[in-house]
Design a protein around this motif. Structure first.
Motif, PDB file in Angstrom:
ATOM      1  N   UNK A   1       0.827  -1.212   0.000  1.00  0.00           N
ATOM      2  CA  UNK A   1       0.000   0.000   0.000  1.00  0.00           C
ATOM      3  C   UNK A   1       0.861   1.263   0.000  1.00  0.00           C
ATOM      4  N   UNK A   2       1.831   1.276  -0.878  1.00  0.00           N
ATOM      5  CA  UNK A   2       2.720   2.423  -0.982  1.00  0.00           C
ATOM      6  C   UNK A   2       2.182   3.432  -1.992  1.00  0.00           C
ATOM      7  N   UNK A   3       2.592   4.660  -1.848  1.00  0.00           N
ATOM      8  CA  UNK A   3       2.200   5.724  -2.777  1.00  0.00           C
ATOM      9  C   UNK A   3       3.365   5.955  -3.728  1.00  0.00           C
ATOM     10  N   UNK A   4       3.101   5.781  -5.012  1.00  0.00           N
ATOM     11  CA  UNK A   4       4.164   5.892  -6.009  1.00  0.00           C
ATOM     12  C   UNK A   4       4.262   7.320  -6.549  1.00  0.00           C
ATOM     13  N   UNK A   5       5.459   7.890  -6.449  1.00  0.00           N
ATOM     14  CA  UNK A   5       5.746   9.213  -7.013  1.00  0.00           C
ATOM     15  C   UNK A   5       6.682   9.003  -8.197  1.00  0.00           C
ATOM     16  N   UNK A   6       6.233   9.359  -9.390  1.00  0.00           N
ATOM     17  CA  UNK A   6       7.059   9.107 -10.569  1.00  0.00           C
ATOM     18  C   UNK A   6       8.096  10.197 -10.776  1.00  0.00           C
ATOM     19  N   UNK A   7       9.323   9.759 -11.014  1.00  0.00           N
ATOM     20  CA  UNK A   7      10.421  10.643 -11.420  1.00  0.00           C
ATOM     21  C   UNK A   7      10.632  10.356 -12.903  1.00  0.00           C
ATOM     22  N   UNK A   8      10.134  11.238 -13.754  1.00  0.00           N
ATOM     23  CA  UNK A   8      10.070  10.939 -15.180  1.00  0.00           C
ATOM     24  C   UNK A   8      11.342  11.367 -15.913  1.00  0.00           C
ATOM     25  N   UNK A   9      11.980  10.387 -16.538  1.00  0.00           N
ATOM     26  CA  UNK A   9      13.111  10.697 -17.408  1.00  0.00           C
ATOM     27  C   UNK A   9      12.592  11.349 -18.691  1.00  0.00           C
ATOM     28  N   UNK A  10      13.450  12.131 -19.323  1.00  0.00           N
ATOM     29  CA  UNK A  10      13.035  12.893 -20.497  1.00  0.00           C
ATOM     30  C   UNK A  10      13.546  12.242 -21.778  1.00  0.00           C
ATOM     31  N   UNK A  11      12.618  11.983 -22.706  1.00  0.00           N
ATOM     32  CA  UNK A  11      13.014  11.437 -24.005  1.00  0.00           C
ATOM     33  C   UNK A  11      13.875  12.433 -24.762  1.00  0.00           C
ATOM     34  N   UNK A  12      13.568  13.734 -24.636  1.00  0.00           N
ATOM     35  CA  UNK A  12      14.340  14.774 -25.314  1.00  0.00           C
ATOM     36  C   UNK A  12      15.773  14.861 -24.776  1.00  0.00           C
ATOM     37  N   UNK A  13      15.964  14.471 -23.504  1.00  0.00           N
ATOM     38  CA  UNK A  13      17.301  14.490 -22.902  1.00  0.00           C
ATOM     39  C   UNK A  13      17.982  13.114 -22.993  1.00  0.00           C
ATOM     40  N   UNK A  14      17.504  12.271 -23.908  1.00  0.00           N
ATOM     41  CA  UNK A  14      18.020  10.911 -24.077  1.00  0.00           C
ATOM     42  C   UNK A  14      17.937  10.140 -22.759  1.00  0.00           C
ATOM     43  N   UNK A  15      16.763  10.272 -22.121  1.00  0.00           N
ATOM     44  CA  UNK A  15      16.393   9.495 -20.935  1.00  0.00           C
ATOM     45  C   UNK A  15      17.284   9.774 -19.724  1.00  0.00           C
ATOM     46  N   UNK A  16      17.608  11.043 -19.551  1.00  0.00           N
ATOM     47  CA  UNK A  16      18.191  11.498 -18.294  1.00  0.00           C
ATOM     48  C   UNK A  16      17.081  12.152 -17.463  1.00  0.00           C
ATOM     49  N   UNK A  17      17.369  12.451 -16.202  1.00  0.00           N
ATOM     50  CA  UNK A  17      16.341  12.989 -15.303  1.00  0.00           C
ATOM     51  C   UNK A  17      16.441  14.517 -15.264  1.00  0.00           C
ATOM     52  N   UNK A  18      15.391  15.222 -15.659  1.00  0.00           N
ATOM     53  CA  UNK A  18      15.418  16.690 -15.613  1.00  0.00           C
ATOM     54  C   UNK A  18      15.522  17.216 -14.176  1.00  0.00           C
ATOM     55  N   UNK A  19      16.009  18.419 -14.057  1.00  0.00           N
ATOM     56  CA  UNK A  19      16.213  19.054 -12.749  1.00  0.00           C
ATOM     57  C   UNK A  19      14.928  19.111 -11.938  1.00  0.00           C
ATOM     58  N   UNK A  20      13.809  19.467 -12.596  1.00  0.00           N
ATOM     59  CA  UNK A  20      12.550  19.621 -11.858  1.00  0.00           C
ATOM     60  C   UNK A  20      12.034  18.285 -11.337  1.00  0.00           C
ATOM     61  N   UNK A  21      12.402  17.186 -12.011  1.00  0.00           N
ATOM     62  CA  UNK A  21      12.005  15.866 -11.527  1.00  0.00           C
ATOM     63  C   UNK A  21      12.848  15.463 -10.319  1.00  0.00           C
ATOM     64  N   UNK A  22      14.128  15.779 -10.361  1.00  0.00           N
ATOM     65  CA  UNK A  22      15.004  15.459  -9.226  1.00  0.00           C
ATOM     66  C   UNK A  22      14.573  16.194  -7.966  1.00  0.00           C
ATOM     67  N   UNK A  23      14.032  17.401  -8.148  1.00  0.00           N
ATOM     68  CA  UNK A  23      13.607  18.197  -6.985  1.00  0.00           C
ATOM     69  C   UNK A  23      12.499  17.510  -6.191  1.00  0.00           C
ATOM     70  N   UNK A  24      11.765  16.592  -6.830  1.00  0.00           N
ATOM     71  CA  UNK A  24      10.722  15.854  -6.120  1.00  0.00           C
ATOM     72  C   UNK A  24      11.305  15.079  -4.940  1.00  0.00           C
ATOM     73  N   UNK A  25      12.575  14.698  -5.059  1.00  0.00           N
ATOM     74  CA  UNK A  25      13.208  13.899  -4.015  1.00  0.00           C
ATOM     75  C   UNK A  25      13.474  14.692  -2.739  1.00  0.00           C
ATOM     76  N   UNK A  26      13.303  15.982  -2.799  1.00  0.00           N
ATOM     77  CA  UNK A  26      13.462  16.798  -1.594  1.00  0.00           C
ATOM     78  C   UNK A  26      12.329  16.577  -0.598  1.00  0.00           C
ATOM     79  N   UNK A  27      11.254  15.989  -1.061  1.00  0.00           N
ATOM     80  CA  UNK A  27      10.111  15.663  -0.195  1.00  0.00           C
ATOM     81  C   UNK A  27      10.551  14.610   0.834  1.00  0.00           C
TER      82      UNK A  27
END
Length: 553
Positions: free
Chosen positions: A237-263
């Protein structure tokens, strides 16, 4: 125009209703495969009337290449082991006794000296290499291998056999590019493949109250679809938070997605690196950003990473290298050596890790509850490390003494490790890379020049994602791509590919990838088959385009 198959020509209808397709879009891609197989099988029968034809299932990740010399050397150890077991028995060649340790190294040396084969020479060289480089006593090491090959005794200790552990440790450090900067040691638990390792990890984190119902888990997507499903299971019963890699960045993680981890309510960062299905590894810059965030803002964050495809990438960077204290690392031998049926996996955990610290910081009532759980096998349950709790929990604690990966599996794991370490020029790796390179070139051969596959030292080409909308735009223009998206469901193309061309691809959406993407495995079909798949995709796209021209407003 509504996205309905009913108002289109029969040639474009995938023999399913609009409502059925909507239902299938919510299924795991591996469940959809069952439907695709049935349709592809019928198509192959029909196509065979025009000449022999087979289903081309590019949905499977199981490689059709495999390591042979290690299998042969393992067979020699099994034969040697059974022969010396027989020598201590009465005149009955069906009965043997467990061999004695003393002098067993010399006996194996004599046995192998009578064999001039390449695999016998490899086995001799591997044993000498291991003894010289990992401070192994010959009789101890050979007895461990022989006893393991016989499979006549429980794994002792259950996590991993001690001499084999030294070899596996060296192999993992090489594959994961671990520097010598770490002052501590890594503990290892040998498991029945990476998927079982992942199940064990989540289960023990739950049992030890590190994750609880309602906790958040950040998942880097796209990702292997069963991993997405674990977090949704009722027992977690976990809550999934997606950190979406960017196809335009050749599947790297954008800065705004990494910021989610500050939660701070996010307990775990969950990822596959290099990724499945995109076959791209995180660049050093991305790895360093995650490490910096963990060190400065999220010191309690647990990173759970599957690194099964690391062996295929030339420029690989691992989180276990830069932040070992926070990283629970899972690896499998299955794909690189073609041993998926052997089920050979590992869990690697740094001895000074955040999970042990979090368990130690539990309030008294939870500590007491956990002490009760593990007290049946230890007088000091609080001192049990998480890596050992993993093994105990894998057998519901009460049966922990029977835990551990089977000894024959550990034996061949050791030999595979030595093979790769000794292959200093990485001839085997280059052979596999050459195979995958030829296959991906064939797969993209019919596509327009403007639509190509990703290149670079952090790409493995084990899988690829083909974005049908991007391909349509490149070949026929933006208007057609928009028409395709607005008038058809994404599964239409995949189902039609199976039903008419006998070709199976998996939907990228099932991996939380682009909705109109196809995941194609480059590992499991003959190289020339990818020419057929390439042309079939283009031919099918042309049918849609013809329909578009005839019906556009």
């Amino acid at each position: 125009m509504p996205k309905s198959a009913e108002n289109k020509k029969e040639v474009l209808a995938p023999e399913l209703t609009y409502e059925q397709e909507l239902k299938y879009e919510d299924l795991s891609p591996f469940e959809i495969t069952k439907i695709l197989k049935r349709k592809a099988s019928k198509a192959a029968d029909k196509l065979s009337s025009q000449g022999e034809y087979q289903v081309l299932n590019s949905g499977r990740g199981n490689p059709n290449f495999l390591n042979t010399i290690v299998r042969k050397s393992f067979a020699k150890i099994v034969l040697f082991s059974t022969e010396i077991a027989n020598k201590n028995a009465p005149k009955d060649d069906t009965l043997g006794f467990r061999p004695q340790k003393e002098g067993i190294a010399n006996k194996l040396e004599t046995y192998l000296n009578q064999d001039q084969s390449k695999d016998a020479q490899f086995l001799k060289d591997a044993i000498i290499y291991a003894e010289n480089n990992y401070d192994l006593t010959p009789d101890d090491f050979i007895f461990e291998l022989v006893d393991a090959a016989l499979g006549d005794f429980y794994p002792e200790p259950p996590r991993i056999l001690p001499n084999i552990k030294k070899v596996v440790d060296a192999y993992l450090k090489e594959v994961l590019r671990l520097n010598d900067q770490h002052s501590g040691e890594f503990d290892i638990f040998a498991t029945e493949g990476a998927t079982e390792a992942m199940v064990y990890s989540f289960n023990s984190l739950k049992e030890n109250k590190i994750i609880n119902p309602g906790d958040k888990v950040a998942t880097v997507t796209p990702i292997f679809s069963p991993y997405l499903e674990i977090t949704e299971l009722e027992e977690y019963e976990l809550v999934n938070i997606e950190i979406e890699e960017s196809e335009e960045m050749e599947w790297q993680i954008p800065e705004q997605e990494l910021k989610k981890l500050e939660d701070e309510s996010i307990k775990i960062l969950y990822l596959v690196n290099p990724t499945n299905p995109t076959s791209v590894s995180l660049k050093r810059k991305t790895i360093d950003k995650i490490a910096s965030l963990v060190r400065t803002k999220r010191k309690d964050l647990i990173i759970l990473t599957d690194t099964v495809y690391a062996t295929f990438v030339d420029d690989f960077h691992s989180l276990v290298d830069v932040i070992p204290e926070n990283t629970l690392c899972i690896y499998s031998y299955s794909k690189y050596f073609g041993v998926t049926g052997w089920r050979l996996g590992t869990i690697m955990l740094y001895e000074d890790n955040v999970i042990d610290r979090l368990i130690n910081e539990h309030p008294p009532d939870i500590k007491e509850e956990l002490n009760q759980r593990y007290s049946i096998i230890s007088t000091e349950p609080e001192e049990i490390k998480f890596i050992d709790r993993l093994e105990m929990d894998s057998r519901d604690v009460a049966l922990a003494h029977t835990g551990g990966l089977s000894c024959p599996q550990q034996c061949i794991m050791c030999l595979l490790s030595l093979f790769n370490i000794m292959d200093e020029k990485k001839v085997y790796k280059e052979s596999i890379e050459g195979i995958l390179d030829r296959r991906i070139k064939n797969l993209y051969s019919a596509f327009p020049d403007g639509y190509s596959y990703l290149k670079g030292a952090n790409k493995s080409h084990y899988y690829t994602l083909i974005n049908i909308l991007s391909l349509a735009k490149e070949k026929y223009g933006l208007d057609f791509a928009n028409y395709l998206e607005n008038n058809f469901l994404s599964l239409d193309f995949i189902i039609k590919l199976a039903a008419e061309k006998a070709i199976i691809c998996l939907p990228g959406a099932g991996f939380d990838g682009p909705k109109w993407a196809l995941r194609v495995s480059l590992a499991n079909l003959e190289t020339e088959n990818y020419l057929i798949i390439s042309q079939a995709i283009i031919n099918l796209l042309e049918e849609y385009h013809t329909y578009y021209q005839e019906n556009k407003e």
